[in-house]
Design an enzyme around this catalytic site. Structure first.
Site, mmCIF file in Angstrom:
data_model
loop_
_atom_site.group_PDB
_atom_site.id
_atom_site.type_symbol
_atom_site.label_atom_id
_atom_site.label_comp_id
_atom_site.label_asym_id
_atom_site.label_seq_id
_atom_site.Cartn_x
_atom_site.Cartn_y
_atom_site.Cartn_z
ATOM 1 N N SER A 140 0.705 -1.297 -0.069
ATOM 2 C CA SER A 140 -0.051 -0.002 0.113
ATOM 3 C C SER A 140 0.936 1.172 -0.083
ATOM 4 C CB SER A 140 -0.741 -0.100 1.201
ATOM 5 O OG SER A 140 -1.737 1.055 1.390
ATOM 6 N N TYR A 154 -5.190 8.165 -5.826
ATOM 7 C CA TYR A 154 -3.988 7.422 -5.424
ATOM 8 C C TYR A 154 -4.397 7.006 -3.639
ATOM 9 C CZ TYR A 154 0.365 5.738 -4.207
ATOM 10 O OH TYR A 154 1.668 4.980 -3.973
ATOM 11 N N LYS A 158 -5.150 3.121 -2.203
ATOM 12 C CA LYS A 158 -4.389 2.739 -1.118
ATOM 13 C C LYS A 158 -5.107 2.402 0.263
ATOM 14 C CE LYS A 158 -0.577 2.294 -3.653
ATOM 15 N NZ LYS A 158 0.215 1.029 -3.989
#
Length: 263
Positions: A140, A154, A158
């Site tokens: 991650s 993003y 994650k």
């Protein structure tokens, strides 16, 4: 000798992890999109040693496509047997403020960073379950613990990986399969170099105060944590606080603009 499958293994953290695995004698399959970089990765990892080169298999595939990923894993399995471990490191980042970034760029990051991990896990877990053992390590990011301006896609991808890891861990534990997840900070990789000029000023103000780490250092912590079966692997006090105390730590640390983050 174990067979470890590494997605995103042609550069950055994935390549650094692959280097440690090859060094200790594992057979390693690298899956990445760029065939030229995969060829360069073999040269880098083998160091001219034919025995090392014989323990490395590469195949080009986009992990965002489930069928393509399944075929790539099948080829790796035909070469080295079913994977004993998966390091899901493939990921992309395209900074941009949410309302200024086109939907395609947003969707692309979700497809690679989140769906790509699910596709990779789906391709290896049936064989692991049949054997009654296996390890899965999901890469991650520190951005999976805190929201960062200019990183909406993003961060979303994650953050979601933590939930995916927890659910898979609960499902796979009875089958003898461990699932780990790590949250690296900014790391010196080719992707980081491409990302930095696109980073919004407010994001740089939050993240730029922490010196990026070398990929080799991050990789050593990842491999050690995976070998120990650690559920979560954190890097440094800031990310450890965020990992353990979540929103409370985030609110406290936000006042100090200390936000390391990386893929």
């Amino acid at each position: 000798m174990r067979h470890v499958l590494v997605t995103g293994g042609s550069s950055g953290i994935g390549l650094a992890v692959a280097g440690l695995l090859v060094e200790r004698g594992d057979r390693v399959s690298l899956i990445a999109r760029d065939e030229e970089r995969l060829a360069e990765a073999v040269l880098f990892l083998s160091q001219g040693d034919e025995a090392r080169a014989g323990r490395i298999f590469t195949i080009s595939a986009d992990v965002g496509d489930g069928e393509v990923t399944a075929r790539a894993v099948a080829h790796a399995t035909a070469r080295f047997g079913p994977a004993d471990a998966l390091v899901a490191s493939a990921g992309i980042v395209e900074p941009g403020r949410f309302l200024e970034q086109d939907a395609a760029a947003f969707d692309r990051q979700i497809a690679i960073n989140l769906t790509g991990v699910a596709n990779s896990a789906r391709a290896v877990l049936p064989d692991m379950r049949a054997k009654g053992r296996g390890r899965v390590l999901i890469v991650s990011s520190g951005a999976g613990l805190i929201g960062i301006p200019g990183y909406s896609a993003y961060c979303a991808s994650k953050f979601a990986l933590r939930g995916l890891a927890a659910a898979l861990r609960a499902e796979m534990a009875p089958a003898g399969i461990s699932v780990s997840i790590c949250f690296p900070p900014d790391t010196l990789t080719p992707q980081f170099e491409r990302e930095l000029p696109l980073r919004p000023p407010e994001a740089q103000a939050m993240m730029g105060r922490v010196k990026p780490r070398e990929a080799a250092i991050v990789a050593r912590a990842i491999v050690a944590g995976m070998d120990r079966g650690r559920r979560e692997i954190h890097f440094g006090l800031t990310l450890r606080l965020l990992g353990y105390f979540g929103p409370f730590a985030a609110s406290y640390l936000d006042l100090r603009n200390a936000w390391p983050r990386r893929d």
